[in-house]
Design an enzyme around this catalytic site. Structure first.
Site: not given
Length: 268
Positions: A40, A51
């Site tokens: 990824e 995040d």
């Protein structure tokens, strides 16, 4: 070409351009050598809603270095030229895709050797047009599924392409000491409806956690723990005389996470 993957899946995540584009290529090669099945590649974004602090810092460093969505896609092309062969999933927020143009985005991604796309801030209910566009270009849109209602889990899981990314807990990414007690039940529910492999991420950081999950999922995504390791090694990774040793240390750490996954699944 459809993304074809078989469990067990070790799926590491790194940020494109952190700490520098050429280092990212070396890290990708090291991850493949360490046993990664899929990579990824995160595209840095200034407002990364999903995040946690570790990946936010990595994104800030990459943005300061001039990384953009087109450059990240082109970096995949460079990885292919240098010998990275495993599937690469492009992890990007939607706004950069919109700015580039959806069709241009998929065309550039395919041209440079990407194998799929994951857009964390695109709700499943609004993903239909982009999913169809991805199918036209042979790039599956990887779905995220969180512990929500059973009806929504069934809708997302039954439409999944490539593999299904299960979010272990609500909130942002980040290393977690423990995983939710309800995670096993959630993953079993997802697997009931999914026709593709089921991987779990958000908080996976230790071999013990990987081993715990062997009965209820087909793989793990490890992001923050690896990005944190890159952060620790960054000065050495950017020093020519020390880079090779630093990359080897990073690879050894990745291998320590991948190996228990293989062992756990071989004993199923």
């Amino acid at each position: 070409m459809p993304l074809s993957v078989n469990p067990p899946l070790f799926i590491p995540f790194i940020v494109a351009g952190d700490p520098a584009p050429d280092v990212t290529i070396d890290l990708a090669l090291a991850l493949e050598e360490a046993g990664a099945d899929i990579l990824e590649l995160g595209v840095p974004y200034s407002d990364p809603l999903a995040d946690g602090p570790t990946i936010q810092r990595a994104a800030a460093r990459a943005l300061d270095g001039g990384m953009t969505l087109p450059k990240a896609i082109q970096l995949i092309g460079e990885m292919r030229k240098k010998g990275v062969n495993i599937p690469i999933i492009l992890f990007t927020y939607y706004n950069p895709v919109l700015q580039l143009g959806e069709e241009s985005f998929f065309a550039l991604a395919r041209e440079n050797g990407a194998d799929g796309v994951l857009i964390p801030d695109l709700p499943f209910e609004e993903s239909g047009p982009l999913r169809e566009l991805g199918e036209r270009f042979g790039l599956p849109l990887i779905s995220l599924v969180a512990p929500t209602s059973k009806q929504r889990i069934e809708r997302i899981a039954s439409a999944a392409q490539g593999f299904l990314y299960c979010v272990s807990s609500l909130g942002v990414t980040g290393v977690r000491e423990t995983l939710p007690e309800t995670l096993g039940d959630f993953l079993r529910e997802v697997k009931r409806h999914s026709r593709v492999p089921v991987a779990v991420g958000f908080g996976i950081s230790a071999p013990e956690q990987v081993a715990m999950l062997k009965e209820v999922c087909d793989g793990v995504v490890v992001g923050s723990a690896l990005v944190q390791k890159v952060e620790q090694l960054a000065p050495r990774l950017q020093t020519p005389d020390e880079r090779e040793a630093a990359v080897a240390e990073f690879a050894a750490y990745a291998r320590s996470l991948a190996a228990p996954l293989r062992e756990a699944y071989s004993s199923r």
